[in-house]
Enzyme design. Structure first.
Site, PDB file in Angstrom:
ATOM      1  N   ASP A  81     -69.709  20.252  39.302  1.00  0.00           N
ATOM      2  CA  ASP A  81     -68.447  20.986  39.254  1.00  0.00           C
ATOM      3  C   ASP A  81     -67.273  20.126  39.722  1.00  0.00           C
ATOM      4  O   ASP A  81     -67.397  19.330  40.651  1.00  0.00           O
ATOM      5  CB  ASP A  81     -68.568  22.226  40.140  1.00  0.00           C
ATOM      6  CG  ASP A  81     -67.564  23.305  39.789  1.00  0.00           C
ATOM      7  OD1 ASP A  81     -67.131  23.366  38.629  1.00  0.00           O
ATOM      8  OD2 ASP A  81     -67.242  24.110  40.679  1.00  0.00           O
ATOM      9  N   HIS A  82     -66.134  20.299  39.064  1.00  0.00           N
ATOM     10  CA  HIS A  82     -64.862  19.683  39.482  1.00  0.00           C
ATOM     11  C   HIS A  82     -65.004  18.199  39.798  1.00  0.00           C
ATOM     12  O   HIS A  82     -64.705  17.759  40.924  1.00  0.00           O
ATOM     13  CB  HIS A  82     -64.287  20.419  40.688  1.00  0.00           C
ATOM     14  CG  HIS A  82     -63.609  21.696  40.333  1.00  0.00           C
ATOM     15  ND1 HIS A  82     -62.417  21.746  39.650  1.00  0.00           N
ATOM     16  CD2 HIS A  82     -63.963  22.979  40.556  1.00  0.00           C
ATOM     17  CE1 HIS A  82     -62.065  23.009  39.476  1.00  0.00           C
ATOM     18  NE2 HIS A  82     -63.005  23.782  39.993  1.00  0.00           N
TER      19      HIS A  82
END
Length: 278
Positions: A81-82
């Protein structure tokens, strides 16, 4: 069964629900999501944020994930994620992540598009799905994912972005925040509706923590197929840990406290998994 994000979201798209993406930080937090998935019979996404690479390496995370995946017959996805670092994304793909998010949302549009397309080319060659983000999501209370000035996603730019990059899912900015809301949530369903009308890939809602259930249902009705939950997990576990320590400080043992934390997280995951279904 281990799946990539595109495979899991295809089922969500066909049946009109959203799949929860739950951040984990270690073995027990990953296990909480897998056990909730098995108990409810729903697919799940285990998300490991690039912000937590100081906690575990991608190789360690992938190894734990493969073992935990044997505990359930449900579809499970391992998602980075991210992440803004191309080298870290490649390393995660090699380690066994089945989905990655390249976060170029802070970049100028053309640069975000070009870099995302580069990630897609590498990931798709390995059978790995790619999520990207367009627009800017504000940072809320207790957020560990940052956030800048809120900029709603432009529907026409989103259409071009999805078509030219070949991404599998697009995270959009419609008024949610990373973290917990500091006031009344102001979610623009109209903006989401306009995006959903023209964008050809499943949409992602970041900032699921604390978003009212009625709003969640409206978002799902207008194309949201993946919803991220992170901060509420952390807050719930920390609150429970503080209570446990104050109540049983003389009798507490770390092993028991850790199992208790896992159960608290599991209940948060179950709550949202049920909320994301029709």
């Amino acid at each position: 069964m281990i799946r990539n994000l595109a495979e899991v979201l295809a089922g969500a798209e066909a049946s009109g629900y959203a799949v929860g993406s739950f951040n984990g930080y270690d073995y027990l937090t990953f296990r909480a999501t897998v056990e909730a998935s098995r108990e409810l019979g729903f697919p799940a996404i285990i998300a490991f944020g690039a912000a937590y690479l100081k906690n575990m390496s991608v190789e360690e995370v992938a190894s734990v994930f493969r073992q935990l995946a044997t505990r359930t017959s449900q579809d499970v996805v391992l998602h980075l994620d991210h992440c803004k670092d191309f080298a870290a994304i490649v390393r995660a793909i090699k380690a066994g992540f089945t989905s990655v998010m390249y976060d170029g949302s802070a970049l100028p549009f053309e640069e975000n598009l070009a870099r995302t397309a580069q990630v897609v080319a590498v990931a798709h060659a390995a059978g790995v799905s790619v999520e990207a983000e367009l627009g800017s999501i504000a940072g809320g209370d207790k957020s560990h994912e940052g956030g800048g000035e809120e900029i709603y996603t432009n529907p026409e730019l989103a259409k071009r972005f999805a078509e030219e990059t070949g991404i599998d899912a697009l995270a959009v900015s419609i008024g949610t925040v990373h973290g917990l809301y500091k006031g009344e949530p102001k979610i623009s369903i109209e903006t989401l509706r306009a995006i959903d009308t023209v964008v050809p890939v499943p949409l992602v809602l970041h900032g699921g923590s604390g978003t009212p259930e009625q709003t969640i249902k409206q978002c799902i009705a207008h194309g949201i197929r993946k919803i991220n939950v992170n901060t509420e997990i952390s807050v719930a576990v920390l609150d429970a840990l503080q209570t446990s320590l104050s109540d049983t400080v003389k009798q507490a043992h770390l092993s028991q406290l850790m199992l208790g934390e896992m159960d608290v997280m599991k209940q948060v995951v179950i709550k949202y998994m049920r909320m994301f279904r029709p």
